[in-house]
Structures are given as structure tokens and as C-alpha cells.
Scaffold this motif. Structure first.
Motif, PDB file in Angstrom:
ATOM      1  N   ASN A   1      32.233  38.390  34.276  1.00 14.34           N
ATOM      2  CA  ASN A   1      32.397  37.862  32.923  1.00 14.34           C
ATOM      3  C   ASN A   1      31.347  36.787  32.726  1.00 14.34           C
ATOM      4  O   ASN A   1      30.526  36.545  33.617  1.00 14.34           O
ATOM      5  CB  ASN A   1      33.809  37.326  32.684  1.00 14.34           C
ATOM      6  CG  ASN A   1      34.151  36.175  33.589  1.00 14.34           C
ATOM      7  OD1 ASN A   1      33.405  35.221  33.742  1.00 14.34           O
ATOM      8  ND2 ASN A   1      35.313  36.265  34.220  1.00 14.34           N
ATOM      9  N   ASN A   2      31.339  36.123  31.576  1.00 12.22           N
ATOM     10  CA  ASN A   2      30.230  35.214  31.328  1.00 12.22           C
ATOM     11  C   ASN A   2      30.348  33.890  32.091  1.00 12.22           C
ATOM     12  O   ASN A   2      29.446  33.065  32.046  1.00 12.22           O
ATOM     13  CB  ASN A   2      30.005  34.972  29.827  1.00 12.22           C
ATOM     14  CG  ASN A   2      31.187  34.290  29.177  1.00 12.22           C
ATOM     15  OD1 ASN A   2      32.282  34.303  29.703  1.00 12.22           O
ATOM     16  ND2 ASN A   2      30.964  33.702  28.012  1.00 12.22           N
ATOM     17  N   HIS A   3      31.465  33.692  32.808  1.00 17.10           N
ATOM     18  CA  HIS A   3      31.550  32.481  33.628  1.00 17.10           C
ATOM     19  C   HIS A   3      31.415  32.779  35.106  1.00 17.10           C
ATOM     20  O   HIS A   3      31.164  31.895  35.889  1.00 17.10           O
ATOM     21  CB  HIS A   3      32.892  31.784  33.412  1.00 17.10           C
ATOM     22  CG  HIS A   3      33.043  31.282  32.017  1.00 17.10           C
ATOM     23  ND1 HIS A   3      32.319  30.240  31.528  1.00 17.10           N
ATOM     24  CD2 HIS A   3      33.833  31.693  31.004  1.00 17.10           C
ATOM     25  CE1 HIS A   3      32.659  30.028  30.262  1.00 17.10           C
ATOM     26  NE2 HIS A   3      33.555  30.881  29.937  1.00 17.10           N
ATOM     27  N   MET A   4      31.651  34.023  35.457  1.00 17.74           N
ATOM     28  CA  MET A   4      31.701  34.315  36.885  1.00 17.74           C
ATOM     29  C   MET A   4      31.183  35.694  37.177  1.00 17.74           C
ATOM     30  O   MET A   4      31.462  36.623  36.424  1.00 17.74           O
ATOM     31  CB  MET A   4      33.159  34.267  37.346  1.00 17.74           C
ATOM     32  CG  MET A   4      33.312  33.274  38.422  1.00 17.74           C
ATOM     33  SD  MET A   4      34.881  33.078  39.178  1.00 17.74           S
ATOM     34  CE  MET A   4      35.887  34.344  38.662  1.00 17.74           C
ATOM     35  N   GLU A   5      30.441  35.810  38.274  1.00 18.06           N
ATOM     36  CA  GLU A   5      29.999  37.144  38.651  1.00 18.06           C
ATOM     37  C   GLU A   5      30.726  37.590  39.896  1.00 18.06           C
ATOM     38  O   GLU A   5      31.450  36.830  40.492  1.00 18.06           O
ATOM     39  CB  GLU A   5      28.502  37.104  38.902  1.00 18.06           C
ATOM     40  CG  GLU A   5      27.749  36.419  37.780  1.00 18.06           C
ATOM     41  CD  GLU A   5      26.303  36.830  37.715  1.00 18.06           C
ATOM     42  OE1 GLU A   5      25.838  37.550  38.610  1.00 18.06           O
ATOM     43  OE2 GLU A   5      25.650  36.424  36.758  1.00 18.06           O
TER      44      GLU A   5
END
Lengths: 195, 199
Positions: A138-142
Motif C-alpha cells: 500500500n502507499n505506506h508500506m511495501e
């Protein structure tokens, strides 16, 4: 079963040969049932050719009393004897009682099915759809890398013709928990049905 | 995968290269607290006074360290890549070791905090069920209708909501079999292959 005086008066009217001749009587009874069972037949009595020669006010009164009797009798699940006694009090001849009873026994199950669907209940689950996704990032975590199920329960709400959906997501463990609980419920059902 | 720093970051972190290792560890703790609870300006003031630099420098140092930690946790970079990334910053061997330890210890925590920031769908929490038999209603007496009443608990962003649902025995069996199928699907060879290859 309690019927009000006006309904009993109307029934007596429907039983009198002077007001409703014999051949019209069976049509009246059948129309009374069909008018309730099928939306489209509700107004048919107004256009029915067999009643055109009669006094329309009388037809109207006879019809609504018949409808009231039919729905109350189905609601209370009356047997033929109880109905016969009600009709005898309204001074019906035996032939008319027989005509009524024949139509009643054939249509009572349908009436009861219709009546059982009237009323409120929580949304009733009729179907389920599922989808399995693999959650990558997601845009906070890969590098999330988890399997996610999206479950959609299709429910019917009494009173509306469309289905309402209940959606939620779950992980594999949560789905396992859910399926475990549902299987418990199924086993409980089987045990009860075998008793 | 290596982390890239731009000049501003390198500037902020350069202040940390000339300090004692124990002070560095203090800074590490402060930046973890920052990630968990937000900035604490009083601590910056006291640290600035002790070290003889401005509060702003201290703050930049902490934020730089925090950025290092969050970016590396977000990308889940491994040890070697982490060490290579911080080589260019000018830390001594000892300091690099300390930073690596900090990263490996705190990685899970930081990821958990980052998780809270990401979008969440209402997810399943619990299901309660009970078996009822409807005997009568206002519109029909003398009924024997079996029903299963269920309460579905779902959770979204910390708030639980419940929903009361109903089903009949046939639909219950259908529901159970469809969801069992779904559960089996993840163990199928196809899904296993995908999961293996995406790592």
C-alpha cells in the motif's frame, strides 16, 4: 376467530340466493382467494361479467366479507368443520358450504405461504460471494504479502424487492474461524432434525 | 534495494556523526518515541543544551533518524542493504552497528504503526448464532418455521459494529459449503505457486 358484525352481515348477504345467485357464488369465492394471492387479480371482480347484472353495492359488500373470512380462516389455520359452523350461522345452504370448502382446501396452503412472508425479520441471507486477493503493498508500506478474502453476503429485506449486501474482509485464520462456527451450526441442525 | 538520501537528509544526519555512541543511542530512543507518540519539544531543548547546539539541529537529527527507520521498515530491506545504504552517511563502524541493531529490533513495531495508517476494510471479528423456530406471527398462527439467527461482529479502524442477520437451514448449509470451498482454494497448487513467486 372473531369476525365483526359487519363482516358477518356481508357473509349472510353473500349466502342469499336472492342477492348472489348460485352460479355467481363459486366465482365470488374463487375471486376472493385470487384477489389476495395475486396482485394482478385484485381488481378483476370489478370487471367480471358474471356480476354485471347484480347490484354493485351488494357485490362489493359480499366480496369484502368473503376476503375477510378467507384471510382470517387461513391465518388461524381453521379446519373445514370450524368454517362450516361459521357459515351455518350465516344461514348458508349445504351446497354453498361445500363449494366454499372445496376452494378453501385447495387454496389454503398458498394463502398461508403468502401470510408467512408478511411481517418483519432481520435481513435474510440468501447467497454468498467471495473473492481471494493477494495484498502486496500500500502507499505506506511495501512487502505486505498477505492473502485476503472479501466476502459478500446477499440478503433479502422483507418489504424491498432488491437484495442488500453485507461486505467484509477476512484473513485465512478469520475465515477458518467463521467456517468452523457455521459448521457447528450445521451439526446442531442435523442433530435436531434427527430427534 | 538501497535507500537513497538527498542532500538535506545527509545534512541533518551529519550532525549525528560527530557525537558519542551513547548519545547516538539516546537519539535512537527519542526517534522511536517520536514515531510512536509524536514530537516532544522539551526533550529537544534539554538535549540541545547538553550538547551545545541549537534545538533545531537536534530536531533535524531526530527527524532524519526517524526517516531512516521508517523508510527501511517500509521497504523491508535486509541487513546488507541497510548497511550499504548508511555507509555513505559518514558514521563510524560502531555507530553503523548500533543503527543496524536498532533497525532490526524495532522493525516490526514500526511496521505495525505504519499499518495503522493504511486503509482498512471492515473485517470479520466474530459470529454468534442461535437456532430458533418461529411459531406464530401477527399474520399467521400455527407455524413451525426453523430459522438461524446470527450476529456478525465486524471491526473497522478500532470500532466494532454488529449486524443481526437471519437465514434458514438450507441457506446455512449452502453458505457453509461455499465458504469451505473458498478456504480450500488458498491451499490449491495455483495459489501456492503465486504466493511463492511474489515473495
Amino acid at each position: 376467530m372473531e369476525l365483526s358484525q359487519s363482516i358477518l352481515d356481508g357473509l349472510t348477504l353473500a349466502g342469499e340466493t336472492s342477492h348472489i345467485p348460485d352460479k355467481c357464488f363459486s366465482v365470488l369465492v374463487t375471486r376472493a382467494f385470487d384477489g389476495i394471492l395475486d396482485e394482478r387479480h385484485k381488481q378483476l371482480i370489478a370487471k367480471d361479467p358474471s356480476f354485471r347484472s347484480l347490484d354493485q353495492a351488494v357485490v362489493k359488500e359480499a366480496y369484502y366479507s368473503m376476503v375477510a373470512l378467507v384471510s382470517e380462516a387461513s391465518k388461524h389455520d381453521l379446519d373445514i368443520n370450524s368454517i362450516s359452523s361459521v357459515l351455518e350461522e350465516c344461514k348458508y345452504t349445504n351446497e354453498r358450504i361445500d363449494v366454499f370448502n372445496k376452494v378453501f382446501t385447495s387454496k389454503k396452503p398458498l394463502m398461508q405461504i403468502l401470510l408467512s412472508s408478511v411481517g418483519t425479520s432481520p435481513p435474510h441471507i440468501v447467497d454468498v460471494n467471495w473473492r481471494l486477493d493477494y495484498y502486496i503493498k500500500n502507499n505506506h508500506m511495501e512487502r505486505v504479502n498477505e492473502a485476503v478474502y472479501l466476502i459478500e453476503l446477499k440478503t433479502e429485506v422483507p418489504g424491498t424487492s432488491e437484495t442488500k449486501d453485507v461486505q467484509f474482509s477476512c484473513t485465512q485464520e478469520q475465515l477458518q474461524d467463521l467456517v468452523g462456527k457455521l459448521k457447528d451450526a450445521c451439526k446442531c441442525l442435523e442433530k435436531i432434525s434427527q430427534m | 534495494m538501497l535507500l537513497m538520501f538527498d542532500d538535506k537528509h545527509k545534512n541533518h544526519l551529519s550532525f549525528l556523526t560527530d557525537i558519542d555512541i551513547s548519545v547516538l543511542q539516546e537519539f535512537c530512543k527519542i526517534s522511536i518515541e517520536f514515531i510512536k507518540k509524536g514530537a516532544n519539544t522539551k526533550v529537544y531543548q534539554s538535549a540541545a543544551q547538553k550538547l551545545g547546539v541549537s534545538a533545531e539541529t537536534v530536531q533535524n537529527g531526530v527527524e532524519g533518524l526517524m526517516y531512516l527507520l521508517t523508510e527501511s521498515s517500509k521497504l523491508m530491506i535486509n541487513e546488507i542493504d541497510f548497511q550499504d545504504s548508511i555507509l555513505t552517511l559518514g558514521f563510524s563502524e560502531e555507530m553503523r552497528q548500533a543503527l543496524l541493531e536498532l533497525y532490526l529490533d524495532r522493525r516490526k513495531e514500526v511496521r505495525a504503526i505504519l499499518n495503522q495508517m493504511s486503509m482498512e476494510l471492515p473485517h470479520y471479528h466474530n459470529l454468534e448464532w442461535r437456532f430458533d423456530v418461529e411459531l406464530a406471527s401477527r399474520s399467521l398462527r400455527h407455524q413451525v418455521t426453523p430459522t438461524v439467527t446470527m450476529k456478525l461482529h465486524t471491526e473497522e479502524n478500532g470500532t466494532t459494529s454488529t449486524q443481526v442477520l437471519q437465514t434458514d437451514p438450507t441457506n446455512l448449509v449452502h453458505l457453509t459449503s461455499v465458504l469451505e470451498e473458498a478456504l480450500q482454494e488458498i491451499k490449491s497448487p495455483y495459489c501456492r505457486r503465486i504466493v511463492r513467486n511474489i515473495k
